[in-house]
Design a protein around this motif. Structure first.
Motif, PDB file in Angstrom:
ATOM      1  N   SER A 290     -20.869  35.567  31.445  1.00  0.00           N
ATOM      2  CA  SER A 290     -20.010  36.251  32.417  1.00  0.00           C
ATOM      3  C   SER A 290     -20.685  37.540  32.841  1.00  0.00           C
ATOM      4  CB  SER A 290     -18.637  36.562  31.802  1.00  0.00           C
ATOM      5  OG  SER A 290     -18.789  37.430  30.685  1.00  0.00           O
ATOM      6  N   THR A 291     -20.246  38.086  33.968  1.00  0.00           N
ATOM      7  CA  THR A 291     -20.745  39.389  34.397  1.00  0.00           C
ATOM      8  C   THR A 291     -20.020  40.487  33.625  1.00  0.00           C
ATOM      9  OG1 THR A 291     -19.144  39.401  36.217  1.00  0.00           O
ATOM     10  CG2 THR A 291     -21.367  38.594  36.710  1.00  0.00           C
ATOM     11  N   THR A 292     -20.688  41.624  33.489  1.00  0.00           N
ATOM     12  CA  THR A 292     -20.141  42.737  32.727  1.00  0.00           C
ATOM     13  C   THR A 292     -20.666  44.051  33.292  1.00  0.00           C
ATOM     14  OG1 THR A 292     -20.104  43.793  30.536  1.00  0.00           O
ATOM     15  CG2 THR A 292     -22.029  42.479  31.060  1.00  0.00           C
ATOM     16  N   SER A 293     -19.962  45.127  33.020  1.00  0.00           N
ATOM     17  CA  SER A 293     -20.417  46.433  33.491  1.00  0.00           C
ATOM     18  C   SER A 293     -21.619  46.933  32.694  1.00  0.00           C
ATOM     19  CB  SER A 293     -19.279  47.453  33.396  1.00  0.00           C
ATOM     20  OG  SER A 293     -18.826  47.570  32.056  1.00  0.00           O
ATOM     21  N   SER A 294     -21.816  46.402  31.501  1.00  0.00           N
ATOM     22  CA  SER A 294     -22.938  46.826  30.661  1.00  0.00           C
ATOM     23  C   SER A 294     -24.236  46.167  31.117  1.00  0.00           C
ATOM     24  CB  SER A 294     -22.678  46.471  29.194  1.00  0.00           C
ATOM     25  OG  SER A 294     -23.842  46.707  28.422  1.00  0.00           O
ATOM     26  N   GLN A 295     -25.265  46.981  31.308  1.00  0.00           N
ATOM     27  CA  GLN A 295     -26.578  46.462  31.680  1.00  0.00           C
ATOM     28  C   GLN A 295     -27.566  46.561  30.517  1.00  0.00           C
ATOM     29  OE1 GLN A 295     -27.877  48.390  35.297  1.00  0.00           O
ATOM     30  NE2 GLN A 295     -26.322  47.367  36.527  1.00  0.00           N
ATOM     31  N   ALA A 296     -27.045  46.491  29.298  1.00  0.00           N
ATOM     32  CA  ALA A 296     -27.868  46.705  28.106  1.00  0.00           C
ATOM     33  C   ALA A 296     -28.846  45.562  27.842  1.00  0.00           C
ATOM     34  CB  ALA A 296     -26.977  46.900  26.883  1.00  0.00           C
ATOM     35  N   VAL A 297     -28.554  44.355  28.358  1.00  0.00           N
ATOM     36  CA  VAL A 297     -29.454  43.223  28.122  1.00  0.00           C
ATOM     37  C   VAL A 297     -29.898  42.668  29.483  1.00  0.00           C
ATOM     38  CG1 VAL A 297     -29.791  41.047  26.893  1.00  0.00           C
ATOM     39  CG2 VAL A 297     -28.247  42.765  25.951  1.00  0.00           C
ATOM     40  N   ASN A 298     -29.295  41.593  29.957  1.00  0.00           N
ATOM     41  CA  ASN A 298     -29.618  41.070  31.296  1.00  0.00           C
ATOM     42  C   ASN A 298     -28.867  41.859  32.356  1.00  0.00           C
ATOM     43  OD1 ASN A 298     -29.608  38.574  29.298  1.00  0.00           O
ATOM     44  ND2 ASN A 298     -31.044  38.098  30.939  1.00  0.00           N
ATOM     45  N   TYR A 299     -29.518  42.100  33.487  1.00  0.00           N
ATOM     46  CA  TYR A 299     -28.827  42.795  34.569  1.00  0.00           C
ATOM     47  C   TYR A 299     -29.411  42.408  35.925  1.00  0.00           C
ATOM     48  CZ  TYR A 299     -32.744  46.166  34.791  1.00  0.00           C
ATOM     49  OH  TYR A 299     -33.983  46.756  34.925  1.00  0.00           O
ATOM     50  N   VAL A 300     -28.641  42.693  36.974  1.00  0.00           N
ATOM     51  CA  VAL A 300     -29.019  42.382  38.354  1.00  0.00           C
ATOM     52  C   VAL A 300     -28.838  43.636  39.193  1.00  0.00           C
ATOM     53  CG1 VAL A 300     -28.571  40.920  40.362  1.00  0.00           C
ATOM     54  CG2 VAL A 300     -28.179  40.011  38.047  1.00  0.00           C
ATOM     55  N   GLN A 301     -29.823  43.927  40.051  1.00  0.00           N
ATOM     56  CA  GLN A 301     -29.717  45.037  40.996  1.00  0.00           C
ATOM     57  C   GLN A 301     -29.863  44.497  42.416  1.00  0.00           C
ATOM     58  OE1 GLN A 301     -28.553  47.273  39.079  1.00  0.00           O
ATOM     59  NE2 GLN A 301     -30.064  48.891  38.751  1.00  0.00           N
ATOM     60  N   VAL A 302     -29.016  44.987  43.306  1.00  0.00           N
ATOM     61  CA  VAL A 302     -29.052  44.584  44.717  1.00  0.00           C
ATOM     62  C   VAL A 302     -29.509  45.789  45.535  1.00  0.00           C
ATOM     63  CG1 VAL A 302     -27.721  43.692  46.667  1.00  0.00           C
ATOM     64  CG2 VAL A 302     -27.161  42.953  44.329  1.00  0.00           C
ATOM     65  N   TYR A 303     -30.502  45.585  46.401  1.00  0.00           N
ATOM     66  CA  TYR A 303     -31.084  46.678  47.182  1.00  0.00           C
ATOM     67  C   TYR A 303     -31.045  46.359  48.676  1.00  0.00           C
ATOM     68  CZ  TYR A 303     -33.198  47.957  42.684  1.00  0.00           C
ATOM     69  OH  TYR A 303     -33.404  48.288  41.356  1.00  0.00           O
ATOM     70  N   ARG A 304     -31.110  47.433  49.464  1.00  0.00           N
ATOM     71  CA  ARG A 304     -31.275  47.327  50.919  1.00  0.00           C
ATOM     72  C   ARG A 304     -32.678  47.792  51.289  1.00  0.00           C
ATOM     73  NH1 ARG A 304     -27.717  47.052  55.017  1.00  0.00           N
ATOM     74  NH2 ARG A 304     -25.980  47.559  53.613  1.00  0.00           N
ATOM     75  N   ARG A 305     -33.349  46.993  52.107  1.00  0.00           N
ATOM     76  CA  ARG A 305     -34.675  47.379  52.603  1.00  0.00           C
ATOM     77  C   ARG A 305     -34.505  48.453  53.666  1.00  0.00           C
ATOM     78  NH1 ARG A 305     -39.820  45.502  54.467  1.00  0.00           N
ATOM     79  NH2 ARG A 305     -40.846  47.451  55.050  1.00  0.00           N
TER      80      ARG A 305
END
Length: 265
Positions: free
Chosen positions: A246-261
């Motif tokens: 599940s998704t979680t607010s904690s980025q301590a292990v796996n995480y995803v970042q979304v960026y704008r060019r």
């Protein structure tokens, strides 16, 4: 007992740059061995398939939000051109194509690309797969894609900043770049390496090198140098009891970042 000598983020021999590009032959060999196994829902790596399902659902939701699309509509990604850098066997590409996107997947593992091509045929999906490096693609397809995705690849790359720059160059100005990786924390060492590889055997031993994991602040700094602006991010967590991700607010292990060019080169 945790070996604290392994908690220093230093370069190791598995991330040596080759003379021909920004990749490691040792890392490619690891994924060549896995290529035929990724799609087996009852196989050894079925947990990775569940991880991918949750991860891609988040990707699609964020792409829809980024481009003001209704994710509940049929083919919500229709008309968008998406590139998956380091596509492996096509686990990310196929759900995107099913959501209506025009998808290109590239990978330096020729075996993975062939597996992806065969599976796309059986799934009756029109996906363009190429056996090539992002460095080559960024020269030929500069500013071409509405979305560029790089999922669980950067931690296997010798020069991580170069990869961020190449992903940025491939994306259109004001387009979306999605990066997914692992944080370099004591928890990630225990969960992603000791737990996932040595105890639970969800992945083969040696799949990851903790030294190459990337802290979110490091990823964001590299992204900023590549003219990318952080939009949002989220973590992912595994429940041992329900055996679900599940998704979680904690980025301590796996995480995803979304960026704008941002601005063009």
């Amino acid at each position: 007992m945790l070996d604290k000598s392994k908690l220093n983020p230093v370069q190791n021999d598995s991330t040596e740059r080759t003379s021909t590009g920004n990749y490691s032959p040792k890392e490619i060999a690891k994924f060549d061995k896995l290529a035929e196994s990724w799609w087996d829902p009852n196989g050894q790596y079925k947990t990775a398939l569940e991880f991918n399902r949750v991860r891609v659902a988040y990707f699609i939701a964020q792409i829809c939000k980024f481009y003001h699309r209704d994710p509940n509509k049929t083919n919500p990604l229709q008309g968008l051109h998406i590139l998956d850098v380091g596509c492996g066997g096509g686990l990310v590409c196929e759900p995107l194509a099913k959501a209506g996107a025009t998808v290109v997947g590239i990978d330096v593992s020729e075996m993975s690309v062939e597996v992806a091509k065969r599976h796309a045929l059986t799934s009756q999906l029109d996906i363009e797969y190429r056996h090539e490096h992002a460095q080559h693609t960024s020269t030929n397809d500069k500013n071409r894609y509405d979305v560029v995705i790089n999922a669980e690849v950067i931690e296997h790359i010798p020069n991580q900043q170069d990869l961020l720059k190449q992903c940025s160059q491939l994306c259109k100005v004001n387009g979306c770049v999605i990066m997914a990786t692992l944080n370099r924390t004591i928890k990630s060492y225990l969960v992603a390496i000791v737990g996932a590889e040595y105890i639970m055997r969800y992945l083969p031993i040696g799949t990851h090198s903790w030294h190459a994991f990337v802290k979110p602040i490091e990823l964001n700094n590299m992204a900023a140098n590549g003219r990318l602006q952080l939009v949002t991010g989220i973590g992912m967590a595994y429940n041992l009891f329900t055996k679900t991700w599940s998704t979680t607010s904690s980025q301590a292990v796996n995480y995803v970042q979304v960026y704008r060019r941002l601005t063009p080169d």
